[in-house]
Design a protein around this motif. Structure first.
Motif, PDB file in Angstrom:
ATOM      1  N   SER A 208      90.131 -59.719  39.557  1.00 44.16           N
ATOM      2  CA  SER A 208      91.246 -60.645  39.346  1.00 44.16           C
ATOM      3  C   SER A 208      90.841 -62.089  39.610  1.00 44.16           C
ATOM      4  CB  SER A 208      92.431 -60.254  40.234  1.00 44.16           C
ATOM      5  OG  SER A 208      92.941 -58.998  39.823  1.00 44.16           O
ATOM      6  N   ASP A 209      89.604 -62.314  40.104  1.00 49.55           N
ATOM      7  CA  ASP A 209      89.119 -63.695  40.260  1.00 49.55           C
ATOM      8  C   ASP A 209      88.523 -64.240  38.959  1.00 49.55           C
ATOM      9  OD1 ASP A 209      86.653 -62.495  40.028  1.00 49.55           O
ATOM     10  OD2 ASP A 209      86.012 -62.888  42.084  1.00 49.55           O
ATOM     11  N   LYS A 210      88.727 -63.462  37.830  1.00 50.04           N
ATOM     12  CA  LYS A 210      88.314 -63.855  36.468  1.00 50.04           C
ATOM     13  C   LYS A 210      86.812 -63.752  36.255  1.00 50.04           C
ATOM     14  CE  LYS A 210      92.063 -67.175  36.805  1.00 50.04           C
ATOM     15  NZ  LYS A 210      92.417 -68.572  36.916  1.00 50.04           N
ATOM     16  N   LYS A 211      86.081 -63.140  37.196  1.00 53.90           N
ATOM     17  CA  LYS A 211      84.619 -63.042  37.093  1.00 53.90           C
ATOM     18  C   LYS A 211      84.177 -61.630  36.733  1.00 53.90           C
ATOM     19  CE  LYS A 211      83.140 -66.530  40.471  1.00 53.90           C
ATOM     20  NZ  LYS A 211      82.481 -66.660  41.790  1.00 53.90           N
ATOM     21  N   GLY A 212      83.018 -61.547  36.091  1.00 53.81           N
ATOM     22  CA  GLY A 212      82.298 -60.292  35.920  1.00 53.81           C
ATOM     23  C   GLY A 212      80.922 -60.462  36.524  1.00 53.81           C
ATOM     24  N   ILE A 213      80.531 -59.550  37.419  1.00 52.17           N
ATOM     25  CA  ILE A 213      79.240 -59.681  38.109  1.00 52.17           C
ATOM     26  C   ILE A 213      78.379 -58.455  37.807  1.00 52.17           C
ATOM     27  CG2 ILE A 213      78.122 -59.862  40.377  1.00 52.17           C
ATOM     28  CD1 ILE A 213      80.533 -61.435  41.334  1.00 52.17           C
ATOM     29  N   LEU A 214      77.081 -58.682  37.529  1.00 48.37           N
ATOM     30  CA  LEU A 214      76.155 -57.599  37.200  1.00 48.37           C
ATOM     31  C   LEU A 214      75.209 -57.331  38.363  1.00 48.37           C
ATOM     32  CD1 LEU A 214      76.331 -59.230  34.020  1.00 48.37           C
ATOM     33  CD2 LEU A 214      75.761 -56.818  33.721  1.00 48.37           C
ATOM     34  N   TYR A 215      74.889 -56.039  38.553  1.00 47.35           N
ATOM     35  CA  TYR A 215      74.054 -55.600  39.669  1.00 47.35           C
ATOM     36  C   TYR A 215      72.964 -54.675  39.156  1.00 47.35           C
ATOM     37  CZ  TYR A 215      78.225 -56.993  42.337  1.00 47.35           C
ATOM     38  OH  TYR A 215      79.291 -57.678  42.865  1.00 47.35           O
ATOM     39  N   ASP A 216      71.887 -54.567  39.933  1.00 47.40           N
ATOM     40  CA  ASP A 216      70.818 -53.611  39.640  1.00 47.40           C
ATOM     41  C   ASP A 216      71.337 -52.198  39.911  1.00 47.40           C
ATOM     42  OD1 ASP A 216      68.444 -51.835  40.643  1.00 47.40           O
ATOM     43  OD2 ASP A 216      67.539 -53.430  39.430  1.00 47.40           O
ATOM     44  N   GLY A 217      71.157 -51.306  38.940  1.00 50.98           N
ATOM     45  CA  GLY A 217      71.714 -49.959  39.060  1.00 50.98           C
ATOM     46  C   GLY A 217      71.045 -49.099  40.111  1.00 50.98           C
ATOM     47  N   LYS A 218      69.808 -49.444  40.490  1.00 51.45           N
ATOM     48  CA  LYS A 218      69.084 -48.607  41.447  1.00 51.45           C
ATOM     49  C   LYS A 218      69.224 -49.115  42.882  1.00 51.45           C
ATOM     50  CE  LYS A 218      64.629 -46.263  41.859  1.00 51.45           C
ATOM     51  NZ  LYS A 218      63.266 -46.169  41.335  1.00 51.45           N
ATOM     52  N   THR A 219      69.275 -50.435  43.037  1.00 50.52           N
ATOM     53  CA  THR A 219      69.311 -50.999  44.397  1.00 50.52           C
ATOM     54  C   THR A 219      70.666 -51.550  44.800  1.00 50.52           C
ATOM     55  OG1 THR A 219      68.732 -53.244  43.661  1.00 50.52           O
ATOM     56  CG2 THR A 219      66.915 -51.712  44.106  1.00 50.52           C
ATOM     57  N   GLY A 220      71.530 -51.850  43.817  1.00 52.23           N
ATOM     58  CA  GLY A 220      72.838 -52.419  44.129  1.00 52.23           C
ATOM     59  C   GLY A 220      72.813 -53.914  44.346  1.00 52.23           C
ATOM     60  N   GLU A 221      71.658 -54.563  44.140  1.00 46.47           N
ATOM     61  CA  GLU A 221      71.562 -56.016  44.357  1.00 46.47           C
ATOM     62  C   GLU A 221      72.161 -56.773  43.162  1.00 46.47           C
ATOM     63  OE1 GLU A 221      70.491 -57.309  47.145  1.00 46.47           O
ATOM     64  OE2 GLU A 221      69.891 -55.379  48.004  1.00 46.47           O
ATOM     65  N   LYS A 222      72.811 -57.897  43.456  1.00 41.44           N
ATOM     66  CA  LYS A 222      73.369 -58.733  42.391  1.00 41.44           C
ATOM     67  C   LYS A 222      72.242 -59.343  41.558  1.00 41.44           C
ATOM     68  CE  LYS A 222      76.029 -62.919  41.524  1.00 41.44           C
ATOM     69  NZ  LYS A 222      76.825 -64.038  42.068  1.00 41.44           N
ATOM     70  N   ILE A 223      72.384 -59.271  40.219  1.00 35.75           N
ATOM     71  CA  ILE A 223      71.347 -59.843  39.350  1.00 35.75           C
ATOM     72  C   ILE A 223      71.888 -60.894  38.380  1.00 35.75           C
ATOM     73  CG2 ILE A 223      69.737 -57.894  39.483  1.00 35.75           C
ATOM     74  CD1 ILE A 223      70.897 -56.853  36.850  1.00 35.75           C
ATOM     75  N   GLY A 224      73.215 -60.947  38.172  1.00 36.49           N
ATOM     76  CA  GLY A 224      73.722 -61.941  37.222  1.00 36.49           C
ATOM     77  C   GLY A 224      75.240 -61.927  37.133  1.00 36.49           C
ATOM     78  N   GLU A 225      75.761 -62.791  36.256  1.00 37.02           N
ATOM     79  CA  GLU A 225      77.203 -62.890  36.047  1.00 37.02           C
ATOM     80  C   GLU A 225      77.498 -63.088  34.567  1.00 37.02           C
ATOM     81  OE1 GLU A 225      79.464 -65.687  38.268  1.00 37.02           O
ATOM     82  OE2 GLU A 225      78.437 -65.304  40.173  1.00 37.02           O
ATOM     83  N   LEU A 226      78.757 -62.817  34.189  1.00 33.82           N
ATOM     84  CA  LEU A 226      79.232 -63.233  32.871  1.00 33.82           C
ATOM     85  C   LEU A 226      79.430 -64.741  32.933  1.00 33.82           C
ATOM     86  CD1 LEU A 226      81.941 -60.514  32.040  1.00 33.82           C
ATOM     87  CD2 LEU A 226      79.502 -60.504  31.472  1.00 33.82           C
TER      88      LEU A 226
END
Length: 609
Positions: A208-226
């Motif tokens: 609901s903060d209008k963001k989309g955030i992408l993460y590494d599927g194996k480690t769960g670390e943030k890697i990027g955003e929309l």
């Protein structure tokens, strides 16, 4: 015996400020969604190909196909998960009590062995993963303090589970058995949906903060955003990956759906906004989405399903819609092709074509609630809870010349004399209002509690039923009613009265589950012992040739009687509508349309062997 000819499906139940889940079977282009206690299986390529599972005891919230497509797991607001067969009458395989509150999301593991479910645990467990055949827990899911709105299973090994919710967190678990690994605090509002890419390399969360955030599927670390360029201006409620994992689809409260290109390093760049036709009102907020094969599907708050072509995003989408609430009445419009109008108490009138399905919503300026509804030729009449009768001309799905007639009382039934245009009777709790040409001609207090009424098509007679089970027959002359007879046969309050098209008979039914057919001239009972329902009768309809009468009841059944045969030779349609049947009409002498609490409309062929 009667056979189901067509089903016009209800739309998904929606709730303002919440996303909803639709899911699909990539092998068959079928999608799953829920409405009330129903789980709807809808074929995107043929919307009349509908199957409905109605075995949940409480409103259902989410349903998903197993990886092999053979099983469906569906959940409800009580925290129960039912696992049942996709085919063969949806036989129940297992049932488990998973959470102590509402389940908001569930997903199968890619090997089809485990299921993870999340939701509201009333202070206890908010996420559970279990073996689908035994219900055995496969891990501990600590780390959330509020309702968990979404969960996802990594589709490739090593298995991971990711969850998100109202505590603004995205949590990552390793297993099995699953245990908490890390928490991501990158969002500043409710995190509404989380989904893994098909190859498991990444996952995305939307909020609901209008963001989309992408993460590494194996480690769960943030890697990027929309990217914020071209981004949403309202809460993002749902997200879905393209089958190749190179794009995602998002939908938002800003009434738009957007397609994003996802790079290898995990950043999303805006590609296109999909134009969902609508009036621009609150109902056009988008709350659900699914990317399935070449279909891009969005769902609006009003329940409209838009189906885009992924290979041609500029192509105008196919739109499906219908009712979300109890469909209380149906009317058949004469002509070819055959059109059916249906109304629900929330003020929605839908138009359907036999053989095709949804044809549009009837646009009314006055979207008041509808209690009584009648349609004939090119005129619609409705009454709601505002002491008014609304009359409108109806053409090309638009209501024009809408006018309100103040009855001065709360209407409980309305009936029009089809052969005497402009003559209408409207009953209220203690009397009747006679209308001629859109004007109140007279208001008569009858001195008893009125519950149902019908005026003869020729306008010369009216039958008014009471709380005491008596039928009062009146002649209509000018603006006056003269009582001619009182008929006593019913043992409960009269619920509905209908004249036969040939004017020779009328049928009445009561809350004590009995129907009676009367001869209009002699006022004798023509067909008796019509006592086969197990609950109150809500509606009655005559076939055009006046040879059949259908009754619909709270007991979910429709019963069809032939006037010249004993009542025992009836035809029964069992389980016509989950929650009860509320509307009935014949399209011709061998097809009857029914509607009900489940917000669906069905056409039945009475001559099928």
């Amino acid at each position: 015996m009667p056979a189901l000819s067509e089903t016009y499906a209800c739309v998904p139940s929606t709730e303002r400020g919440r996303g909803i889940l639709i899911s699909g079977d990539p092998k068959s282009d079928s999608v799953l969604y829920t409405n009330g206690r129903s789980v709807v299986i809808l074929d995107l390529n043929n919307p009349l190909n509908v199957s409905i599972y109605g075995e949940h005891a409480y409103p259902a919230t989410v349903a998903r196909y197993s990886p092999n497509g053979e099983w469906i797991a569906s959940a409800d607001v009580s925290g129960t998960v039912r696992i049942w067969g996709t085919h063969n009458d949806h036989v129940l395989k297992k049932e488990f009590k998973v959470l102590s509150g509402r389940i908001d999301d569930l997903q199968w593991s890619p090997d089809g062995m485990r299921i993870v479910a999340s939701g509201d645990g009333k202070g206890k467990s908010l996420v559970r993963a279990f073996m689908w055949d035994s219900g055995t827990n496969v891990g501990e899911f600590d780390g959330h303090s509020r309702r968990v709105l979404s969960c996802a299973f990594k589709p490739t090994r090593p298995f991971r589970i990711v969850t998100c919710g109202e505590d603004f967190l995205v949590n990552f678990y390793e297993g099995p058995p699953f245990k908490f690994k890390l928490s991501c605090r990158d969002h500043s509002n409710f995190v509404n949906c989380v989904r893994f890419a098909p190859d498991g390399s990444k996952f995305i969360s939307v909020s609901s903060d209008k963001k989309g955030i992408l993460y590494d599927g194996k480690t769960g670390e943030k890697i990027g955003e929309l990217s914020s360029d071209g981004g949403h201006k309202g809460s993002i409620y749902a997200v879905s990956w393209s089958p190749d994992g190179k794009q995602v689809l998002t939908v938002s409260a800003d009434k738009s759906a957007k397609v994003w290109d996802i790079s290898e390093d995990g950043n999303g760049t805006f590609k296109k906004t999909l134009d969902c036709p609508g009036s621009g009102g609150v109902d056009d907020m988008l709350v659900g989405c699914l990317w399935q094969n070449d279909h891009i599907v969005t769902v609006s708050l009003g329940g409209t399903i838009s189906i885009f072509s992924a290979s041609d995003l500029d192509k105008t989408p196919v739109q499906l819609s219908g009712h979300m609430k109890n469909v209380s009445s149906v009317a058949v419009l004469k002509g070819s092709p055959q059109y059916i109008l249906s109304s629900s108490y929330d003020g929605l009138i839908c138009k359907w074509m036999q053989g095709r399905g949804f044809c549009g919503k009837v646009q009314r300026k006055q979207n008041s609630q509808i209690k009584c509804f009648t349609a004939h030729d090119e005129e619609i009449m409705t009454s709601g809870f505002d002491n008014k009768l609304w009359r409108a001309s109806f053409k090309d799905d638009q209501c024009t010349d809408e006018e309100a007639i103040d009855i001065g009382h709360q209407p409980n039934d309305l009936s029009r004399a089809l052969l005497s245009p402009g003559l209408v009777i409207v009953t209220f709790d203690s009397g009747v209002v006679l209308l001629r040409g859109g004007k109140v001609a007279s208001t008569v207090n009858l001195g008893f509690n009125v519950t149902a009424s019908a005026i003869a098509p020729d306008g010369t007679e009216a039958v008014i039923g009471g709380q005491d089970g008596k039928l009062h027959v009146y002649t209509v002359s000018g603006d006056t009613l003269t009582e001619e007879a009182v008929l006593e046969k019913h043992r409960g309050a009269i619920s509905v009265i209908r004249y036969s098209p040939d004017l020779s008979m009328f049928a009445s039914a009561d809350l004590n589950r009995e129907a009676v057919i009367w001869d209009r001239v002699s006022r004798e009972v023509k067909l008796k012992n019509m006592l086969y329902h197990t609950a109150r009768i809500n509606c009655v309809a005559w076939s055009p040739d006046s040879e059949k009468v259908a009754t619909g009841s709270l007991d979910t059944c429709v019963i069809v009687y032939e006037v010249e045969k004993p009542a025992s030779s009836r035809m029964t349609i069992k389980g016509a509508h989950l929650g009860g049947v509320y509307g009935l009409a014949f399209t011709d002498d061998s097809h009857v349309v029914s509607s009900g609490e489940d917000a669906c409309i069905r056409v039945w062929n009475l001559t099928s062997l």
